[in-house]
Design a protein around this motif. Sequence first.
Motif, PDB file in Angstrom:
ATOM      1  N   TYR A  16       0.833  -1.204   0.000  1.00 35.13           N
ATOM      2  CA  TYR A  16       0.000   0.000   0.000  1.00 35.13           C
ATOM      3  C   TYR A  16       0.870   1.257   0.000  1.00 35.13           C
ATOM      4  N   ALA A  17       1.950   1.239   0.766  1.00 35.10           N
ATOM      5  CA  ALA A  17       2.835   2.403   0.805  1.00 35.10           C
ATOM      6  C   ALA A  17       3.426   2.669  -0.574  1.00 35.10           C
ATOM      7  N   GLU A  18       3.774   1.610  -1.308  1.00 40.92           N
ATOM      8  CA  GLU A  18       4.277   1.790  -2.670  1.00 40.92           C
ATOM      9  C   GLU A  18       3.203   2.396  -3.560  1.00 40.92           C
ATOM     10  N   LEU A  19       1.961   1.932  -3.412  1.00 38.83           N
ATOM     11  CA  LEU A  19       0.874   2.496  -4.211  1.00 38.83           C
ATOM     12  C   LEU A  19       0.690   3.983  -3.937  1.00 38.83           C
ATOM     13  N   HIS A  20       0.773   4.376  -2.663  1.00 38.24           N
ATOM     14  CA  HIS A  20       0.552   5.781  -2.324  1.00 38.24           C
ATOM     15  C   HIS A  20       1.606   6.685  -2.968  1.00 38.24           C
ATOM     16  N   ARG A  21       2.772   6.152  -3.235  1.00 36.79           N
ATOM     17  CA  ARG A  21       3.790   6.951  -3.919  1.00 36.79           C
ATOM     18  C   ARG A  21       3.435   7.188  -5.385  1.00 36.79           C
ATOM     19  N   LEU A  22       2.472   6.417  -5.898  1.00 43.01           N
ATOM     20  CA  LEU A  22       2.053   6.562  -7.295  1.00 43.01           C
ATOM     21  C   LEU A  22       0.868   7.513  -7.460  1.00 43.01           C
ATOM     22  N   GLY A  23       0.256   7.924  -6.356  1.00 45.62           N
ATOM     23  CA  GLY A  23      -0.898   8.810  -6.438  1.00 45.62           C
ATOM     24  C   GLY A  23      -2.075   8.253  -5.667  1.00 45.62           C
ATOM     25  N   GLU A  24      -3.285   8.358  -6.248  1.00 46.32           N
ATOM     26  CA  GLU A  24      -4.496   7.878  -5.575  1.00 46.32           C
ATOM     27  C   GLU A  24      -5.214   6.775  -6.337  1.00 46.32           C
ATOM     28  N   ALA A  38      -7.361   0.412  -9.939  1.00 45.26           N
ATOM     29  CA  ALA A  38      -7.363   0.281  -8.481  1.00 45.26           C
ATOM     30  C   ALA A  38      -7.352   1.677  -7.894  1.00 45.26           C
ATOM     31  N   VAL A  39      -8.196   1.903  -6.906  1.00 44.66           N
ATOM     32  CA  VAL A  39      -8.298   3.199  -6.229  1.00 44.66           C
ATOM     33  C   VAL A  39      -7.916   2.982  -4.777  1.00 44.66           C
ATOM     34  N   PHE A  40      -6.995   3.804  -4.250  1.00 45.59           N
ATOM     35  CA  PHE A  40      -6.466   3.546  -2.915  1.00 45.59           C
ATOM     36  C   PHE A  40      -6.242   4.801  -2.089  1.00 45.59           C
ATOM     37  N   GLY A  41      -6.282   5.984  -2.674  1.00 39.75           N
ATOM     38  CA  GLY A  41      -6.207   7.215  -1.898  1.00 39.75           C
ATOM     39  C   GLY A  41      -7.498   7.439  -1.134  1.00 39.75           C
ATOM     40  N   TYR A  42      -7.398   7.964   0.071  1.00 33.32           N
ATOM     41  CA  TYR A  42      -8.590   8.134   0.906  1.00 33.32           C
ATOM     42  C   TYR A  42      -9.635   8.992   0.203  1.00 33.32           C
ATOM     43  N   ARG A  43      -9.202  10.115  -0.349  1.00 33.44           N
ATOM     44  CA  ARG A  43     -10.151  11.024  -1.015  1.00 33.44           C
ATOM     45  C   ARG A  43     -10.824  10.333  -2.196  1.00 33.44           C
ATOM     46  N   ALA A  44     -10.047   9.599  -2.972  1.00 32.17           N
ATOM     47  CA  ALA A  44     -10.594   8.930  -4.149  1.00 32.17           C
ATOM     48  C   ALA A  44     -11.523   7.785  -3.757  1.00 32.17           C
ATOM     49  N   VAL A  45     -11.151   7.039  -2.727  1.00 30.23           N
ATOM     50  CA  VAL A  45     -12.001   5.943  -2.261  1.00 30.23           C
ATOM     51  C   VAL A  45     -13.327   6.492  -1.749  1.00 30.23           C
ATOM     52  N   ASP A  46     -13.276   7.535  -0.955  1.00 32.76           N
ATOM     53  CA  ASP A  46     -14.498   8.147  -0.443  1.00 32.76           C
ATOM     54  C   ASP A  46     -15.383   8.632  -1.589  1.00 32.76           C
ATOM     55  N   ARG A  47     -14.750   9.226  -2.592  1.00 31.17           N
ATOM     56  CA  ARG A  47     -15.514   9.750  -3.739  1.00 31.17           C
ATOM     57  C   ARG A  47     -16.197   8.626  -4.509  1.00 31.17           C
ATOM     58  N   ILE A  48     -15.465   7.586  -4.822  1.00 28.59           N
ATOM     59  CA  ILE A  48     -16.038   6.534  -5.668  1.00 28.59           C
ATOM     60  C   ILE A  48     -17.135   5.772  -4.939  1.00 28.59           C
ATOM     61  N   LEU A  49     -17.002   5.607  -3.609  1.00 29.31           N
ATOM     62  CA  LEU A  49     -18.027   4.900  -2.846  1.00 29.31           C
ATOM     63  C   LEU A  49     -19.315   5.708  -2.726  1.00 29.31           C
ATOM     64  N   ALA A 308     -11.212  -1.892  -8.391  1.00 32.44           N
ATOM     65  CA  ALA A 308     -10.914  -2.412  -7.057  1.00 32.44           C
ATOM     66  C   ALA A 308     -10.702  -1.220  -6.125  1.00 32.44           C
ATOM     67  N   VAL A 309     -11.530  -1.111  -5.125  1.00 30.76           N
ATOM     68  CA  VAL A 309     -11.494   0.005  -4.180  1.00 30.76           C
ATOM     69  C   VAL A 309     -10.820  -0.495  -2.906  1.00 30.76           C
ATOM     70  N   LEU A 310      -9.601  -0.045  -2.666  1.00 31.96           N
ATOM     71  CA  LEU A 310      -8.771  -0.595  -1.587  1.00 31.96           C
ATOM     72  C   LEU A 310      -8.936   0.243  -0.324  1.00 31.96           C
ATOM     73  N   THR A 311      -9.947  -0.100   0.466  1.00 31.93           N
ATOM     74  CA  THR A 311     -10.192   0.640   1.707  1.00 31.93           C
ATOM     75  C   THR A 311      -9.060   0.437   2.713  1.00 31.93           C
ATOM     76  N   GLY A 312      -8.439  -0.737   2.704  1.00 34.20           N
ATOM     77  CA  GLY A 312      -7.314  -0.964   3.605  1.00 34.20           C
ATOM     78  C   GLY A 312      -6.169  -0.012   3.322  1.00 34.20           C
ATOM     79  N   ALA A 313      -5.934   0.270   2.048  1.00 33.73           N
ATOM     80  CA  ALA A 313      -4.895   1.231   1.677  1.00 33.73           C
ATOM     81  C   ALA A 313      -5.321   2.658   2.003  1.00 33.73           C
ATOM     82  N   ALA A 314      -6.599   2.976   1.759  1.00 35.72           N
ATOM     83  CA  ALA A 314      -7.084   4.329   2.037  1.00 35.72           C
ATOM     84  C   ALA A 314      -6.898   4.700   3.500  1.00 35.72           C
ATOM     85  N   ASN A 315      -7.058   3.729   4.391  1.00 29.07           N
ATOM     86  CA  ASN A 315      -6.887   3.981   5.824  1.00 29.07           C
ATOM     87  C   ASN A 315      -5.431   4.209   6.215  1.00 29.07           C
TER      88      ASN A 315
END
Length: 410
Positions: A16-24, A38-49, A308-315
Amino acid sequence: MRALASGGTDDPYPLYAELHRLGEAVPVTAPELPYAAAVFGYRAVDRILRDPAFEVHDAYRLEPMTPGWRDHAVLVTLMNSMMFSNGDRHGRMRGLFRKVFTPRRVQAMEPDIIRITGELLDRVAELGADGNEVDYMAEFAYLLPARVVGRLLGLPDEDIAWFRSQVDLINDWLDFRRKGFDVLEAADEAAIRITDYYLDLIAQRRASPQQDLISDLVQAGGHEVTDLELVGNLLVLFNASFSTTIHLFGNALPLLLQRPAVRRTPESMPAYVEEVLRFDTPAHVFIRVASADTELLGVPLREGELVAVLTGAANRDPRRFAAPDRFDPARVDNQPISFGAGAHYCLGAALARAEAQIALPMVLERFPHLALGSAAVRTDQLILRGYKSLPITVTDRVLVTAGGTADASE
């Protein structure tokens, strides 16, 4: 995503930390995975949900991908639930459940939670006498939420173990890495058994209502939902109020034992529970479908493509949470997205929180010498991350060994 699907479940957080270095959000190019992004940034996950343009995978979306889906009982059952419905159909079913599964009803469950917790802790104390190890997952974390949701629905205690085994078969199929025919066949058989069980219980409650949720749903539902829709939603409610809560209890215990201050301040448990939900959330992946051609943070999506909405990464998003890899119950504005957001926000979230906030202080108070035992075993799922086995000891007494070791003082 390939790394997660192929073995990142034991500790997905470095990935997840590697993904966050790529954006959201990123496109998914692995051909063996069905996802376009795959969506993993908190803002993006909240938006898509929250965005109705991104739907759950309903029968309409399933048809072109799996034309024979109606031959599989597990798919038919799930497609009859609000979890796999959109728009008016979702609103109709969820509206019925919101009428009867209210905050007041959750609050009224508190005496049951306290009673069941006490009974299970008595059993743990008995099993853990003389320093014997006890599997916390099998003897407490599994049984408490199962018995609580059973009490809510009106299921007999003696049926709970059977119900759990059937739900586990369906969860095995739901995990996106495990779609073999044998897994699907087992899930189909479980869905048939659960459907027959619930249809019989619904008929009983229609003829003779009791003080339980199924009776109230039958009485309040009228013609709002069919019996098969009711079955699908009862399965989802049991799952939402049981499977996730199991792993909330399991993931919480090692974290709490590392922080003895929580024993002195049981009133702080709600903050600890929220931080457990953020730091080591049970639910890591939700799936959404693009309802039209669109773009999500620079990632183009065509109608019908899966996200794929990665809530574990968003947190663990450093843009939202300072020092996200540090467990900190004192966080300000700590709002983990563990139970989702928007129209499909988890129906069992309030009950899960109530169980954890009530029962975890009781565990720590009852067993001041509670400690982790031999090696814990994690589950091999990602959608639901937790422990398969978590051995503990609950007394400081040392067993007399073959070599004659004496008991320690209690």
